[in-house]
Design an enzyme around this catalytic site. Structure first.
Site, mmCIF file in Angstrom:
data_model
loop_
_atom_site.group_PDB
_atom_site.id
_atom_site.type_symbol
_atom_site.label_atom_id
_atom_site.label_comp_id
_atom_site.label_asym_id
_atom_site.label_seq_id
_atom_site.Cartn_x
_atom_site.Cartn_y
_atom_site.Cartn_z
ATOM 1 C CD GLN A 121 2.067 -4.363 -2.972
ATOM 2 O OE1 GLN A 121 1.338 -4.337 -3.961
ATOM 3 N NE2 GLN A 121 2.001 -3.470 -2.013
ATOM 4 N N GLY A 122 4.693 -8.637 -3.162
ATOM 5 C CA GLY A 122 4.101 -9.937 -3.459
ATOM 6 C C GLY A 122 2.793 -10.119 -2.721
ATOM 7 C CB SER A 124 -2.080 -9.404 -6.711
ATOM 8 O OG SER A 124 -2.609 -8.168 -6.295
ATOM 9 C CB SER A 156 5.622 -3.436 -8.561
ATOM 10 O OG SER A 156 4.226 -3.338 -8.703
ATOM 11 C CD GLU A 239 -0.522 -0.231 -2.850
ATOM 12 O OE1 GLU A 239 0.082 -0.684 -3.826
ATOM 13 O OE2 GLU A 239 -1.318 -0.893 -2.171
#
Length: 381
Positions: A121-122, A124, A156, A239
């Site tokens: 996951q990109g 933040s 992550s 999520e």
């Protein structure tokens, strides 16, 4: 909503329990927590076993009760959870299923379900965490591609991922919540650099990611250009709404182990500890009922969890911290041993009021979207 199980659903449970009893013996030894290539291989092996047995798509294409039975039984059997597959199975995959084109679903969903491809996951950035809409990573259209430049943090499983669900700003002149797009980034593209980050517990499941003029095909955009904030809300609803379901089952199992440990050590005679354990038992029982309601509501509204996920995420984050604070009390001096599973879980629990949207963000969502309260004035509290 009927919270009981039908005869057909109990038959599904029995067949799943039988399969788990045989399948778990075929798994290889669990790798070291620091061996990320080994962990990827272990997690994808399990995912392939689920796929071959017809259980891989239960996160997406099953009834709410079947999904909950699956999570109950796999957790109670001590089966692996999604592990390194979690972004693909619980975030990116459901988002693509809900928002992607037919060609996109055909390209990405089968490899996720088979365990062939891992996602990270990109979202933040160093200056855009809870305030995600302030992200600065740029994507400039160049023919049939976007040229992406910027950086991400807390990515992550980036070190073992094949793909990244990436948020970029495609229109810097638009208001903050507009001009954002959701892209599927191939992690082996030229210009992608990954640097692992070490956590308080010594693990490195997060990373910094630097993007230096990375080309991403326009066909890898999920949803319309500049509509990425709405697509992101779909991702975040998965999520917050369903991604922690298996962890609640694990916490309930931990709670039982805590009670057994307290009895064995003589701590059970402490009435304060018994009250804490009893209250946590009621808390996690209520959270499980809330999960059942949220999953049923998502099925009724087309498969996307609603704002009830924020209610669950807020309470679960704090309940998890209370659970492992209680575990430290039961362990006593052993709670300082980083080799103890409960000690590592306690350190991990500290992040839950930040990860997947801070508790402050969840309270705002609940206040505005559920209770209908007005937003605070700009510049005010």
């Amino acid at each position: 909503m009927d919270l009981t199980y039908t005869e057909e659903e109990e038959d599904f449970r029995a067949r799943l329990r039988t399969w788990l009893g045989g399948a778990l013996h075929r798994l290889p030894p669990k790798p070291s927590p620091d061996d990320w290539p080994g962990r990827r291989a272990y997690d994808t092996t399990w995912q392939r076993m689920l796929y071959d047995a017809g259980y891989a798509d239960l996160h997406w294409d099953a009834s709410p009760t079947q999904r909950l039975i699956f999570l109950e039984e796999t957790e109670r059997a001590g089966a692996p959870y999604v592990g390194a597959n979690f972004v693909g199975l619980l975030h990116a995959g459901p988002t693509i299923a809900a928002e992607g084109t037919g060609a996109q679903r055909e390209r990405w969903l089968p490899p996720i379900l088979r365990g062939d491809e891992i996602w990270c996951q990109g979202f933040s950035e160093p200056d855009a965490g809870s305030d995600l809409a302030s992200l600065r990573t740029r994507a400039v259209r160049d023919g049939d591609s976007y040229i992406v430049t910027g950086s991400k943090i807390w990515t992550s499983h980036a070190e073992v991922a094949d793909w990244c669900e990436l948020l970029v700003r495609t229109d810097p002149t638009a208001p903050r919540h507009r001009g954002i797009s959701w892209l599927a980034l191939p992690m082996d593209a030229p210009g992608v650099t990954v640097r692992p980050l070490r956590t308080l517990a010594g693990s490195a499941e997060f990373a910094e990611m630097f993007l230096d003029e990375v080309r991403v095909p326009v066909t890898h955009r999920i949803g319309e250009e500049n509509d990425g904030w709405r697509v992101t809300m779909v991702t975040l609803s998965f999520e917050r709404g369903t991604a922690f379901v298996g962890e609640v089952v694990a916490c309930r199992r931990t709670l039982g182990a805590l009670a057994a440990s307290a009895r064995a050590s003589g701590r059970w005679d402490d009435p304060v500890l018994r009250r804490r354990l009893g209250r946590l038992h009621a808390e996690f029982g209520a959270l499980w009922r809330l999960i059942q309601w949220n999953v049923s509501e998502s099925q009724r509204t087309g498969g996307v969890p609603g704002t009830g996920g924020s209610v669950f995420k807020l309470r679960y984050s704090h309940a998890r911290q209370e659970l492992y604070d209680t575990a430290a009390d039961v362990l006593g001096a052993d709670s300082l041993d980083l080799g103890h599973e409960w000690t590592l879980d306690r350190l991990s629990s500290l992040s839950y009021t930040i990860a997947a949207g801070t508790s402050q963000i969840q309270r705002n969502i609940i206040a505005e979207r559920i209770l209908g309260l007005p937003k605070p004035p700009k510049g005010g509290g």
